[in-house]
Write an enzyme that holds these catalytic residues in place. Structure first.
Site, PDB file in Angstrom:
ATOM      1  N   SER A 173       0.692  -1.228  -0.154  1.00  0.00           N
ATOM      2  CA  SER A 173       0.046   0.061   0.002  1.00  0.00           C
ATOM      3  C   SER A 173       0.835   1.243   0.169  1.00  0.00           C
ATOM      4  O   SER A 173       1.525   1.443  -0.859  1.00  0.00           O
ATOM      5  CB  SER A 173      -0.983   0.307   1.408  1.00  0.00           C
ATOM      6  OG  SER A 173      -1.785   1.095   1.142  1.00  0.00           O
ATOM      7  N   THR A 174       0.773   2.147   1.184  1.00  0.00           N
ATOM      8  CA  THR A 174       1.818   3.371   1.160  1.00  0.00           C
ATOM      9  C   THR A 174       3.073   3.068   1.072  1.00  0.00           C
ATOM     10  O   THR A 174       3.744   2.400   1.714  1.00  0.00           O
ATOM     11  CB  THR A 174       1.308   3.930   2.518  1.00  0.00           C
ATOM     12  OG1 THR A 174      -0.001   3.936   2.778  1.00  0.00           O
ATOM     13  CG2 THR A 174       2.148   5.478   2.409  1.00  0.00           C
ATOM     14  N   HIS A 200      -2.735  -0.948  -3.339  1.00  0.00           N
ATOM     15  CA  HIS A 200      -3.894  -0.005  -3.208  1.00  0.00           C
ATOM     16  C   HIS A 200      -3.844   1.294  -3.873  1.00  0.00           C
ATOM     17  O   HIS A 200      -2.705   1.945  -3.497  1.00  0.00           O
ATOM     18  CB  HIS A 200      -4.222   0.163  -1.287  1.00  0.00           C
ATOM     19  CG  HIS A 200      -4.427  -1.098  -0.742  1.00  0.00           C
ATOM     20  ND1 HIS A 200      -3.881  -0.961   0.651  1.00  0.00           N
ATOM     21  CD2 HIS A 200      -4.837  -2.210  -0.951  1.00  0.00           C
ATOM     22  CE1 HIS A 200      -4.397  -2.142   1.357  1.00  0.00           C
ATOM     23  NE2 HIS A 200      -4.781  -2.832   0.187  1.00  0.00           N
ATOM     24  N   MET A 293       0.103   1.077   4.944  1.00  0.00           N
ATOM     25  CA  MET A 293      -0.729   1.291   6.452  1.00  0.00           C
ATOM     26  C   MET A 293      -1.831   0.334   6.434  1.00  0.00           C
ATOM     27  O   MET A 293      -2.294  -0.142   5.603  1.00  0.00           O
ATOM     28  CB  MET A 293      -1.417   2.952   6.548  1.00  0.00           C
ATOM     29  CG  MET A 293      -2.259   3.183   5.491  1.00  0.00           C
ATOM     30  SD  MET A 293      -3.008   4.501   5.464  1.00  0.00           S
ATOM     31  CE  MET A 293      -1.621   5.740   4.800  1.00  0.00           C
ATOM     32  N   ASP A 296      -4.402  -4.944   5.947  1.00  0.00           N
ATOM     33  CA  ASP A 296      -4.613  -5.945   4.800  1.00  0.00           C
ATOM     34  C   ASP A 296      -3.666  -6.923   4.564  1.00  0.00           C
ATOM     35  O   ASP A 296      -2.517  -6.900   4.486  1.00  0.00           O
ATOM     36  CB  ASP A 296      -5.104  -5.106   3.424  1.00  0.00           C
ATOM     37  CG  ASP A 296      -5.519  -5.905   2.313  1.00  0.00           C
ATOM     38  OD1 ASP A 296      -6.025  -6.869   2.633  1.00  0.00           O
ATOM     39  OD2 ASP A 296      -5.588  -5.262   1.170  1.00  0.00           O
TER      40      ASP A 296
END
Length: 353
Positions: A173-174, A200, A293, A296
């Site tokens: 993600s991030t 994401h 973050m 998931d």
């Protein structure tokens, strides 16, 4: 009282500077200490005000967001959240910004001057707050000290069987675009496994990410499409806004993309991808959870481990932009290795071979 996060808002539009500043100042954790109208102005204000985080428009005159970001990350790194348009050019520039070291990005809902910017207010605020905690890496890194690898000894580490079809499944993600570049570009075109990726990211950006990675890699990298037959040496990125799953059809494995409800607020979801793989016979999964973050991937990892055919790798805290998803995965005690980003590709190859 906890110190507020000091933010510098940079945008070509006076309207956008005012609206974004007002949004951020409404949150008790955040204080906007200044605004700038272009890159040159931003660099001056950055030295003067020393913000904790910058929000940075991609498209500006005099010095655009990409050039500004390069200066910031090379000279004196600061967490940056890009504010991007949804045009193809905007998406491509955003991918470059992630590569140069921006922590994250937010999409303007309707162009350079978005009168409906309030639609993404919560996203802007939360990404600024997370960015303030991010671990930064310079876009032009100094020579790296040999990274440290931690290996769990809760049980003997095992290598996957050589006879089964391998699947490499990466969730991030991030900070993910930069991490994916570090991993995917080190894998050979002759890789004896397909690579599945959930990053994401909203619709309109995953295609640009795939095209960018494809241009830099020996692997073929593409945005996944419903019905794609998985092939060794090809990386498939879940399209923004769609879950990615895998099903078996005769002797082939085929991608399904679908619009079921978001999981933990995400679509695509790493959990959905992992759970679909856990239901397949005669495959062995190398599951990799990298910077991001949230949590998931952890529930899906449990399902993969229950299937008995998974080797799990988590990115080490020292190289994560945000040590969230890997941290939660590690807490499950199901991760086989915790590895610096620079070593992940090598560990994947060890399991494939």
């Amino acid at each position: 009282m906890e110190r507020k996060i000091q933010v510098l808002v940079v945008d070509d539009s006076a309207f956008m500077r005012k609206v974004i500043s007002d949004m951020l100042n409404q949150d008790p954790r955040v204080h906007v200490i200044g605004t700038a109208r272009n890159g040159e102005d931003a660099l001056r204000k950055r030295k003067e005000l020393r913000p904790d985080v910058m929000t940075l428009d991609v498209e500006m005159p005099i010095m655009n967001g990409l050039e500004t970001l390069k200066h910031v990350m090379n000279d004196d790194p600061c967490p940056v959240v890009m504010i991007s348009s949804t045009t193809k050019q905007g998406a491509e520039n955003t991918m470059l910004a992630m590569e140069y070291g921006a922590v994250d990005f937010v999409t303007k809902p309707s162009g350079a001057i978005s009168l409906d910017i309030d639609r993404v207010e919560n996203e802007i605020v939360e990404k600024v707050v997370y960015a303030a905690r991010a671990r930064l890496r310079r876009s032009s890194p100094k020579p790296i000290v040999q990274p440290r690898t931690v290996q769990f000894v809760k049980r003997p580490s095992r290598t996957l069987l050589s006879s089964a079809q391998k699947m490499i499944a990466i969730g991030t993600s991030t900070g993910g675009p930069k991490a994916l570049k570090d991993v995917i570009t080190k894998l050979p075109g002759s890789l004896k496994a397909p690579v599945l990726i959930v990053q994401h990211m909203p619709a309109g950006f995953t295609r640009s990410l795939a095209e960018r990675l494809d241009s830099l890699s020996e692997l073929t990298v593409k945005e996944a499409e419903d019905g794609d037959v998985l092939k060794n040496g090809v990386a498939y990125i879940a399209p923004g806004g769609y879950h990615l799953a895998v099903k078996q059809e005769h002797s082939s494995y085929v991608i399904q993309t679908h619009l079921e409800e978001p999981r933990r607020g995400h679509r695509p979801s790493v959990d959905v991808m992992y759970e679909s793989l856990s239901a397949l016979n005669d495959i062995e999964t190398i599951a990799v959870i990298m910077t991001g973050m949230g949590a998931d991937g952890s529930e899906g990892l449990m399902k993969l481990k229950q299937s008995g055919s998974c080797y799990a790798i988590a990115e080490a805290e020292e190289s994560c932009v945000v040590f969230g998803m890997p941290k939660v995965a590690i807490r499950t005690k199901l991760v086989d290795e915790v590895v610096h980003i620079q070593e992940i590709a090598g560990r994947i190859m060890r399991q494939v071979q």
